[in-house]
Write an enzyme that holds these catalytic residues in place. Structure first.
Site, PDB file in Angstrom:
ATOM      1  N   SER A   1     -13.280  -8.082 -39.572  1.00 57.15           N
ATOM      2  CA  SER A   1     -13.780  -7.126 -38.577  1.00 57.15           C
ATOM      3  C   SER A   1     -12.724  -6.054 -38.324  1.00 57.15           C
ATOM      4  O   SER A   1     -11.548  -6.238 -38.659  1.00 57.15           O
ATOM      5  CB  SER A   1     -14.052  -7.895 -37.279  1.00 57.15           C
ATOM      6  OG  SER A   1     -14.204  -7.036 -36.182  1.00 57.15           O
TER       7      SER A   1
ATOM      8  N   TYR B   1     -13.161 -12.817 -29.770  1.00 58.81           N
ATOM      9  CA  TYR B   1     -13.580 -12.353 -31.109  1.00 58.81           C
ATOM     10  C   TYR B   1     -12.386 -11.775 -31.863  1.00 58.81           C
ATOM     11  O   TYR B   1     -12.175 -12.073 -33.044  1.00 58.81           O
ATOM     12  CB  TYR B   1     -14.674 -11.306 -30.909  1.00 58.81           C
ATOM     13  CG  TYR B   1     -15.353 -10.810 -32.168  1.00 58.81           C
ATOM     14  CD1 TYR B   1     -16.321 -11.592 -32.813  1.00 58.81           C
ATOM     15  CD2 TYR B   1     -15.079  -9.547 -32.688  1.00 58.81           C
ATOM     16  CE1 TYR B   1     -16.980 -11.121 -33.941  1.00 58.81           C
ATOM     17  CE2 TYR B   1     -15.733  -9.078 -33.812  1.00 58.81           C
ATOM     18  CZ  TYR B   1     -16.688  -9.868 -34.439  1.00 58.81           C
ATOM     19  OH  TYR B   1     -17.338  -9.402 -35.565  1.00 58.81           O
TER      20      TYR B   1
HETATM   21  P1  NAP Z   1     -25.763 -11.928 -36.968  1.00 59.41           P
HETATM   22  O1  NAP Z   1     -26.886 -11.041 -37.313  1.00 59.41           O
HETATM   23  O2  NAP Z   1     -25.607 -12.296 -35.545  1.00 59.41           O
HETATM   24  O3  NAP Z   1     -25.803 -13.252 -37.846  1.00 59.41           O
HETATM   25  C1  NAP Z   1     -24.864 -14.268 -37.732  1.00 59.41           C
HETATM   26  C2  NAP Z   1     -25.409 -15.544 -38.386  1.00 59.41           C
HETATM   27  O4  NAP Z   1     -24.509 -16.607 -38.136  1.00 59.41           O
HETATM   28  C3  NAP Z   1     -26.758 -15.983 -37.897  1.00 59.41           C
HETATM   29  O5  NAP Z   1     -27.557 -16.224 -39.027  1.00 59.41           O
HETATM   30  C4  NAP Z   1     -26.484 -17.303 -37.138  1.00 59.41           C
HETATM   31  O6  NAP Z   1     -27.581 -18.166 -37.306  1.00 59.41           O
HETATM   32  C5  NAP Z   1     -25.271 -17.794 -37.903  1.00 59.41           C
HETATM   33  N1  NAP Z   1     -24.443 -18.747 -37.198  1.00 59.41           N
HETATM   34  C6  NAP Z   1     -23.805 -18.582 -36.010  1.00 59.41           C
HETATM   35  N2  NAP Z   1     -23.126 -19.693 -35.698  1.00 59.41           N
HETATM   36  C7  NAP Z   1     -23.295 -20.568 -36.714  1.00 59.41           C
HETATM   37  C8  NAP Z   1     -22.840 -21.892 -36.975  1.00 59.41           C
HETATM   38  N3  NAP Z   1     -22.027 -22.548 -36.128  1.00 59.41           N
HETATM   39  N4  NAP Z   1     -23.209 -22.501 -38.120  1.00 59.41           N
HETATM   40  C9  NAP Z   1     -24.021 -21.866 -38.984  1.00 59.41           C
HETATM   41  N5  NAP Z   1     -24.490 -20.627 -38.803  1.00 59.41           N
HETATM   42  C10 NAP Z   1     -24.147 -19.989 -37.666  1.00 59.41           C
HETATM   43  O7  NAP Z   1     -24.441 -11.248 -37.413  1.00 59.41           O
HETATM   44  P2  NAP Z   1     -24.114  -9.949 -38.269  1.00 59.41           P
HETATM   45  O8  NAP Z   1     -24.016  -8.818 -37.344  1.00 59.41           O
HETATM   46  O9  NAP Z   1     -24.976  -9.828 -39.487  1.00 59.41           O
HETATM   47  O10 NAP Z   1     -22.651 -10.350 -38.651  1.00 59.41           O
HETATM   48  C11 NAP Z   1     -22.362 -11.243 -39.682  1.00 59.41           C
HETATM   49  C12 NAP Z   1     -20.850 -11.375 -39.748  1.00 59.41           C
HETATM   50  O11 NAP Z   1     -20.244 -10.088 -39.829  1.00 59.41           O
HETATM   51  C13 NAP Z   1     -20.225 -12.045 -38.522  1.00 59.41           C
HETATM   52  O12 NAP Z   1     -19.124 -12.835 -38.926  1.00 59.41           O
HETATM   53  C14 NAP Z   1     -19.741 -10.865 -37.691  1.00 59.41           C
HETATM   54  O13 NAP Z   1     -18.689 -11.214 -36.841  1.00 59.41           O
HETATM   55  C15 NAP Z   1     -19.287  -9.948 -38.788  1.00 59.41           C
HETATM   56  N6  NAP Z   1     -19.201  -8.537 -38.428  1.00 59.41           N
HETATM   57  C16 NAP Z   1     -20.259  -7.849 -37.903  1.00 59.41           C
HETATM   58  C17 NAP Z   1     -20.124  -6.491 -37.640  1.00 59.41           C
HETATM   59  C18 NAP Z   1     -21.230  -5.636 -37.081  1.00 59.41           C
HETATM   60  O14 NAP Z   1     -20.951  -4.479 -36.740  1.00 59.41           O
HETATM   61  N7  NAP Z   1     -22.452  -6.142 -36.996  1.00 59.41           N
HETATM   62  C19 NAP Z   1     -18.934  -5.857 -37.910  1.00 59.41           C
HETATM   63  C20 NAP Z   1     -17.877  -6.596 -38.414  1.00 59.41           C
HETATM   64  C21 NAP Z   1     -18.036  -7.935 -38.687  1.00 59.41           C
HETATM   65  P3  NAP Z   1     -27.997 -19.290 -36.210  1.00 59.41           P
HETATM   66  O15 NAP Z   1     -27.756 -18.723 -34.843  1.00 59.41           O
HETATM   67  O16 NAP Z   1     -29.432 -19.587 -36.517  1.00 59.41           O
HETATM   68  O17 NAP Z   1     -27.116 -20.465 -36.517  1.00 59.41           O
HETATM   69  C1  GCO Z   2     -17.548  -4.791 -30.516  1.00 58.98           C
HETATM   70  C2  GCO Z   2     -18.273  -4.965 -31.822  1.00 58.98           C
HETATM   71  C3  GCO Z   2     -17.330  -5.283 -32.957  1.00 58.98           C
HETATM   72  C4  GCO Z   2     -18.069  -5.248 -34.264  1.00 58.98           C
HETATM   73  C5  GCO Z   2     -17.306  -5.444 -35.484  1.00 58.98           C
HETATM   74  C6  GCO Z   2     -16.314  -4.372 -35.770  1.00 58.98           C
HETATM   75  O1  GCO Z   2     -18.093  -5.252 -29.524  1.00 58.98           O
HETATM   76  O2  GCO Z   2     -16.506  -4.129 -30.509  1.00 58.98           O
HETATM   77  O3  GCO Z   2     -19.302  -5.887 -31.758  1.00 58.98           O
HETATM   78  O4  GCO Z   2     -16.571  -6.380 -32.714  1.00 58.98           O
HETATM   79  O5  GCO Z   2     -19.137  -6.141 -34.272  1.00 58.98           O
HETATM   80  O6  GCO Z   2     -16.782  -6.743 -35.636  1.00 58.98           O
HETATM   81  O7  GCO Z   2     -15.810  -4.538 -37.047  1.00 58.98           O
END
Ligand code: NAP
Ligand code: GCO
Length: 268
Positions: free
Chosen positions: A148, A161
């Site tokens: 992230s 986080y």
């Molecule tokens: P998301 O839509 O919230 O999906 C996260 C997934 O993780 C869900 O399918 C959830 O399914 C699963 N999960 C959560 N806890 C779990 C557990 N203990 N065991 C198994 N599965 C679990 O998230 P996203 O936004 O696509 O993000 C995916 C990844 O990218 C995350 O690591 C997030 O921190 C990272 N990320 C996101 C962003 C952003 O801007 N969106 C940026 C940087 C990084 P269930 O709840 O059904 O278990």
């Molecule tokens: C926040 C955001 C971030 C992003 C992402 C950035 O609240 O600042 O949710 O944490 O999801 O991980 O890379």
């Protein structure tokens, strides 16, 4: 000499992308499937697994879903065993499952903090530990951790986080250091601000129709001038899963439209 056109092929490989039901994981899994990999995924909820299986099928991908919690070692081993039996042993693990809690630190309970660290940091430890023995035995493998911006930066309300994702960066470096000699590459993808359900609250329109202040802030902080989309991560995922990255280890590749390179626009 390697053949340049085969460098990005994942033909015959088995990839497990954890979580995967909504945003980033689904796009990453789709990219790995397009490059030839067989896909497995998991989530804690049966209905989410069933919904994701339908989404995969609609996208023309034959993916194998398992109900399993990445924070539970017994579940993790059962998941890895089920994938091995159904598709073959895992060549590529993507630690994507993750949650965020946006709570001012002075109001956050230790249990809330622990839950985030448990899923976002201990989960990747448990899952990596579950696949490493077979990768070591078979002479190689790829682990990709979804990090992230918060692996590098802090901001209000995301102490747990940021702690977990900063830790995940160091877990990435340590796996690379400890298992590089087995031809195992562990790298991270550091997505910038990506439009997914996880970030939807930060993009909600205001009652007066204006953009959310955080939305305007992020667009102004991003040289690309926009939020990312899950599709923006596809190429990097294939690169880090494929032979093209065989000598890349312990790196976090930030896919952030330039945020982490940018000091910000000077006020007019
Ligand atoms: P998301 O839509 O919230 O999906 C996260 C997934 O993780 C869900 O399918 C959830 O399914 C699963 N999960 C959560 N806890 C779990 C557990 N203990 N065991 C198994 N599965 C679990 O998230 P996203 O936004 O696509 O993000 C995916 C990844 O990218 C995350 O690591 C997030 O921190 C990272 N990320 C996101 C962003 C952003 O801007 N969106 C940026 C940087 C990084 P269930 O709840 O059904 O278990
Ligand atoms: C926040 C955001 C971030 C992003 C992402 C950035 O609240 O600042 O949710 O944490 O999801 O991980 O890379």
């Amino acid at each position: 000499m390697k053949n340049g056109t085969d460098l990005f092929s994942l033909e015959g490989k088995v990839a497990l992308v954890t979580g995967v039901c909504y945003g980033i994981g689904f796009a990453v899994a789709g990219a790995l499937a397009d490059a030839g990999a067989k896909i497995a995924f998991n989530s804690r909820h049966e209905d989410a697994v069933a919904r994701a299986a339908e989404d995969y099928a609609a996208a023309g991908i034959d993916a194998f879903g398992v109900v399993a919690d990445v924070t539970d070692e017994v579940d993790a081993n059962r998941l890895v065993g089920a994938v091995a039996e159904k598709l073959g042993e895992i060549d590529i693990l993507v630690n994507n499952a993750g949650i965020i809690k946006r709570i001012p630190m002075h109001e956050m309970s230790a249990d809330e903090f622990r839950e985030v660290v448990d899923i976002d940091l201990v989960g990747p430890f448990i899952m990596s530990k579950a696949v490493l023995p077979s990768m070591m035995r078979r002479g190689g493998g790829k682990i990709i951790n979804i990090c992230s911006m918060m692996s590098e930066f802090g901001r209000e309300t995301v102490s747990a986080y940021a702690s977990a994702k900063g830790g995940l960066k160091m877990l990435t470096r340590n796996i690379a250091s400890e298992y590089g000699e087995y031809n195992i590459q562990c790298n991270g993808i550091g997505p910038g601000y990506i439009a997914t359900p996880q970030t939807a609250p930060l993009r909600e329109r205001q009652p007066n129709g204006e953009r959310h202040p955080f939305d305007s802030f992020i667009v102004s902080k991003t040289p690309a001038g926009r939020w990312g989309t899950p599709d923006d991560l596809m190429g990097t995922a294939v690169f880090l899963a494929s032979p093209a990255s065989d000598f890349v280890n312990g790196q976090i590749l930030y896919v952030d439209g330039g945020i982490s390179a940018y000091i910000g626009k000077q006020p007019k």
